[in-house]
Design an enzyme around this catalytic site. Structure first.
Site, PDB file in Angstrom:
ATOM      1  N   CYS A  80      -0.890  55.202  28.841  1.00  0.00           N
ATOM      2  CA  CYS A  80      -0.513  54.803  27.487  1.00  0.00           C
ATOM      3  C   CYS A  80       0.934  55.213  27.189  1.00  0.00           C
ATOM      4  O   CYS A  80       1.856  54.637  27.744  1.00  0.00           O
ATOM      5  CB  CYS A  80      -1.505  55.363  26.473  1.00  0.00           C
ATOM      6  SG  CYS A  80      -1.391  54.567  24.844  1.00  0.00           S
ATOM      7  N   HIS A 168      -6.634  53.709  28.146  1.00  0.00           N
ATOM      8  CA  HIS A 168      -7.145  55.065  28.366  1.00  0.00           C
ATOM      9  C   HIS A 168      -8.314  55.020  29.351  1.00  0.00           C
ATOM     10  O   HIS A 168      -9.472  54.896  28.953  1.00  0.00           O
ATOM     11  CB  HIS A 168      -7.572  55.695  27.044  1.00  0.00           C
ATOM     12  CG  HIS A 168      -6.422  56.010  26.148  1.00  0.00           C
ATOM     13  ND1 HIS A 168      -5.654  57.145  26.302  1.00  0.00           N
ATOM     14  CD2 HIS A 168      -5.881  55.328  25.112  1.00  0.00           C
ATOM     15  CE1 HIS A 168      -4.699  57.159  25.379  1.00  0.00           C
ATOM     16  NE2 HIS A 168      -4.808  56.062  24.650  1.00  0.00           N
ATOM     17  N   GLU A 170      -9.520  57.414  30.861  1.00  0.00           N
ATOM     18  CA  GLU A 170     -10.321  58.638  30.739  1.00  0.00           C
ATOM     19  C   GLU A 170     -11.455  58.526  29.731  1.00  0.00           C
ATOM     20  O   GLU A 170     -12.369  59.356  29.719  1.00  0.00           O
ATOM     21  CB  GLU A 170      -9.417  59.825  30.360  1.00  0.00           C
ATOM     22  CG  GLU A 170      -8.837  59.784  28.955  1.00  0.00           C
ATOM     23  CD  GLU A 170      -7.542  58.992  28.826  1.00  0.00           C
ATOM     24  OE1 GLU A 170      -6.842  59.177  27.823  1.00  0.00           O
ATOM     25  OE2 GLU A 170      -7.234  58.181  29.732  1.00  0.00           O
ATOM     26  N   SER A 222     -23.825  87.815  23.353  1.00  0.00           N
ATOM     27  CA  SER A 222     -24.459  87.138  22.215  1.00  0.00           C
ATOM     28  C   SER A 222     -25.789  86.516  22.604  1.00  0.00           C
ATOM     29  O   SER A 222     -26.608  86.187  21.748  1.00  0.00           O
ATOM     30  CB  SER A 222     -23.532  86.044  21.680  1.00  0.00           C
ATOM     31  OG  SER A 222     -23.444  84.974  22.611  1.00  0.00           O
ATOM     32  N   GLY A 223     -25.999  86.320  23.897  1.00  0.00           N
ATOM     33  CA  GLY A 223     -27.174  85.595  24.362  1.00  0.00           C
ATOM     34  C   GLY A 223     -26.908  84.122  24.550  1.00  0.00           C
ATOM     35  O   GLY A 223     -27.740  83.384  25.070  1.00  0.00           O
ATOM     36  N   GLY A 224     -25.707  83.664  24.139  1.00  0.00           N
ATOM     37  CA  GLY A 224     -25.318  82.277  24.331  1.00  0.00           C
ATOM     38  C   GLY A 224     -24.862  82.016  25.754  1.00  0.00           C
ATOM     39  O   GLY A 224     -24.759  82.930  26.578  1.00  0.00           O
ATOM     40  N   VAL A 225     -24.559  80.767  26.046  1.00  0.00           N
ATOM     41  CA  VAL A 225     -24.195  80.371  27.406  1.00  0.00           C
ATOM     42  C   VAL A 225     -22.920  81.073  27.865  1.00  0.00           C
ATOM     43  O   VAL A 225     -22.868  81.651  28.960  1.00  0.00           O
ATOM     44  CB  VAL A 225     -24.017  78.838  27.489  1.00  0.00           C
ATOM     45  CG1 VAL A 225     -23.559  78.428  28.883  1.00  0.00           C
ATOM     46  CG2 VAL A 225     -25.308  78.123  27.128  1.00  0.00           C
ATOM     47  N   ASP A 226     -21.874  81.051  27.037  1.00  0.00           N
ATOM     48  CA  ASP A 226     -20.566  81.532  27.479  1.00  0.00           C
ATOM     49  C   ASP A 226     -20.581  83.019  27.816  1.00  0.00           C
ATOM     50  O   ASP A 226     -20.132  83.426  28.892  1.00  0.00           O
ATOM     51  CB  ASP A 226     -19.501  81.250  26.416  1.00  0.00           C
ATOM     52  CG  ASP A 226     -19.409  79.775  26.061  1.00  0.00           C
ATOM     53  OD1 ASP A 226     -19.878  78.945  26.866  1.00  0.00           O
ATOM     54  OD2 ASP A 226     -18.882  79.448  24.990  1.00  0.00           O
ATOM     55  N   SER A 227     -21.079  83.842  26.900  1.00  0.00           N
ATOM     56  CA  SER A 227     -21.055  85.283  27.160  1.00  0.00           C
ATOM     57  C   SER A 227     -22.012  85.658  28.288  1.00  0.00           C
ATOM     58  O   SER A 227     -21.733  86.575  29.068  1.00  0.00           O
ATOM     59  CB  SER A 227     -21.388  86.079  25.891  1.00  0.00           C
ATOM     60  OG  SER A 227     -22.717  85.870  25.471  1.00  0.00           O
ATOM     61  N   SER A 228     -23.125  84.939  28.422  1.00  0.00           N
ATOM     62  CA  SER A 228     -24.087  85.239  29.486  1.00  0.00           C
ATOM     63  C   SER A 228     -23.507  84.925  30.859  1.00  0.00           C
ATOM     64  O   SER A 228     -23.646  85.711  31.803  1.00  0.00           O
ATOM     65  CB  SER A 228     -25.382  84.452  29.270  1.00  0.00           C
ATOM     66  OG  SER A 228     -25.989  84.799  28.043  1.00  0.00           O
TER      67      SER A 228
END
Length: 513
Positions: A80, A168, A170, A222-228
């Site tokens: 583009c 685009h 993508e 936190s128990g979330g995906v990222d911190s785990s």
């Protein structure tokens, strides 16, 4: 990992999508501003360079640009605005006004090679356009490879590996966009598809070991995906030098604390300290119904609790693990080369007080969310953890509308658990971006047996999305909704009515508060 693509962000809303498409093809990519110096780019040694789209006109004062010599550093793809920039720098003609193209369009392939290998000459393909300016005349030494109506939709240099498309590729709306990008990666840049979760883990483990040595590390879990996933990755590198701190706010889902403890301790063998702070949070929230004030109370209380716990558990720790992801790191004003608001230059993390001068470990800062999930799977985290839906930082407090009370939390937890259990049983959980129950601050009249009831209302929310920025409500089969409603009303005391939210984002947000 030898192959890597440098994406120069000229201001497009789709730049992160370019990086994701490249990563999905198992080639590493990074996004940087076009103001990066030629020396820096040469030292980075890109296998290929992609110039993104952007809202500017190439003739605007201060419009993003590149040194012409960049076109000789590595194979280049202009998208583009990137195509218009190449045309402008190489002596072609770019004009504004006239016919503007936005949304789906049909492009005709003129040359079935290079970017369009696998197509046939004259073939039409659906693409996504978003431009006002267009290339009126390709530069000397270049040839058109595609057109849309009477407008050039792609060109290439006759002898150098410089290619461009006006659309685009993508964006998912471009029917064969992924194929076009892969033609650039593999046929033109000759990249090796070596960006894999296992390869990333090996590199990151070595990096963490070198950084930490024999020193101690703490991680707020936190128990979330990222911190785990961040905790599991750091633990793989340094073992018992890592201590995780998990704060039970009293605002978690049903059995969530037990699930986190089971996964971290029994499954992964991670040292975990659980801080039971339910009363502290609920006392702070008592009498408060304003959503923004609730968020602030929870945020401040969490900081106080975590600081108390880390002062004791992490008294010898020098490092703090944080689950920062790549979208947080990408420079926020990259098209103009401005300073980033998200790249951290100090140790004041997430509102923690400045005197907590931990050195940061951010093992996921190169990854997008879907890549984090794949790394978690490679590390052996259970699917129920790595595949879980997003969960807000303030927890159930913003899913209880109005004042947060123990009764409201109990009703919400049990309703939410039934809802998610039925979604999983129907095999629908992976198709949904986010699903949750909401406790409404109203009561409704009902009839149970021969008696009149006046009880709580629970709302159900489920949406599909790719990034959470926009979302559509999920079209459940009626029998699934009926089963969920019937179970909640019969199994959760105090509920006599269940409603389903069919609002999209925009205009509604995904969460109710």
């Amino acid at each position: 990992m030898n192959s890597r693509i440098l994406i120069l962000d000229c201001g497009s809303q789709f730049t992160q999508l370019i990086a994701r498409r490249v990563r999905e093809a198992r080639v590493y990519s990074e996004i940087h501003p076009p103001t990066k110096s030629l020396d820096w780019i040469r030292a980075w040694k890109p296998t290929g360079i992609i110039l993104s789209g952007g809202p500017s006109s190439v003739t605007d004062e201060g419009a993003p640009t590149i040194p012409p010599a960049l076109l000789d550093v590595a194979p280049v793809l202009g998208v583009c605005y990137g195509m218009q920039l190449i045309a402008h720098l190489e002596g072609g003609s770019v004009v504004g006004g006239g016919r503007r193209e936005y949304g789906r369009a049909e492009v005709t392939v003129d040359e079935a090679s290079g970017m369009f290998a696998g197509f046939t000459a004259g073939e039409k393909t659906t693409v996504w356009m978003s431009h006002g300016d267009h290339v009126e005349q390709v530069p000397p030494g270049y040839v058109a490879t595609a057109h849309s109506g009477n407008t050039c939709a792609g060109f290439r240099h006759k002898t150098k590996p410089i290619h461009a498309v006006q659309f685009h590729a993508e964006v998912h709306h471009s029917a064969r966009g992924a194929e076009i990008i892969e033609n650039f990666l593999f046929d033109i840049c000759h990249c090796a598809p070596d960006w894999t979760p296992g390869h990333f883990i090996d590199l990151e483990v070595a990096k963490i070991r070198e950084m930490v040595g024999d020193r101690q590390v703490i991680c707020g879990l936190s128990g979330g995906v990222d911190s785990s996933v961040a905790a599991a990755l750091v633990h793989k590198a340094i073992g018992d030098q890592l201590t995780c701190i998990f704060v039970d706010t009293g605002l978690l889902r049903l059995h969530e604390r037990e699930q986190v403890e089971r996964t971290m301790r029994a499954h992964l063998g991670i040292k975990l300290i659980t801080v039971r702070a339910e009363d502290r949070f609920l006392n702070g929230l008592a009498g408060e119904g304003d959503p923004e004030k609730k968020r602030k109370i929870i945020g401040h209380t969490f900081i106080d609790v975590f600081e108390d716990a880390s002062a004791e558990a992490g008294k010898n720790a020098e490092f703090l693990v944080q689950g920062t992801l790549y979208p947080d790191v990408i420079e926020s004003v990259s098209a103009k080369g401005g300073p980033s608001a998200t790249i951290k230059t100090h140790h004041n993390v997430g509102g923690l007080k400045p005197d907590m001068k931990f050195k940061l470990i951010e093992p996921l800062r190169e990854l997008f969310k879907d890549e984090v999930r794949n790394v978690g799977r490679e590390l052996g985290l259970p699917e129920e953890m790595v595949g879980r839906h997003p969960f807000p930082g303030p927890g159930l407090a913003i899913r209880v509308l109005g004042e947060v009370t123990p009764h409201a939390l109990d009703v919400l937890r049990r309703s939410d658990a039934i809802y998610l259990e039925e979604i999983r049983a129907a095999g629908l959980y992976p198709d949904i971006w986010q699903a949750f129950a909401v406790f409404l601050p109203v009561k409704s009249v009902g009839v149970m047996g021969d008696g009149r009831t006046y009880e709580n209302v629970v709302a159900l929310r489920a949406v599909t999305s790719t990034d959470g920025m926009t979302a559509d409500w999920y079209p459940f089969p009626y029998e699934v909704l009926g089963r969920i409603s019937n179970r909640i009303i019969n199994e959760v005391d105090g509920v006599n009515r269940v409603v389903y939210d069919i609002s999209s984002k925009p205009p509604a947000t995904i969460e109710w508060e």
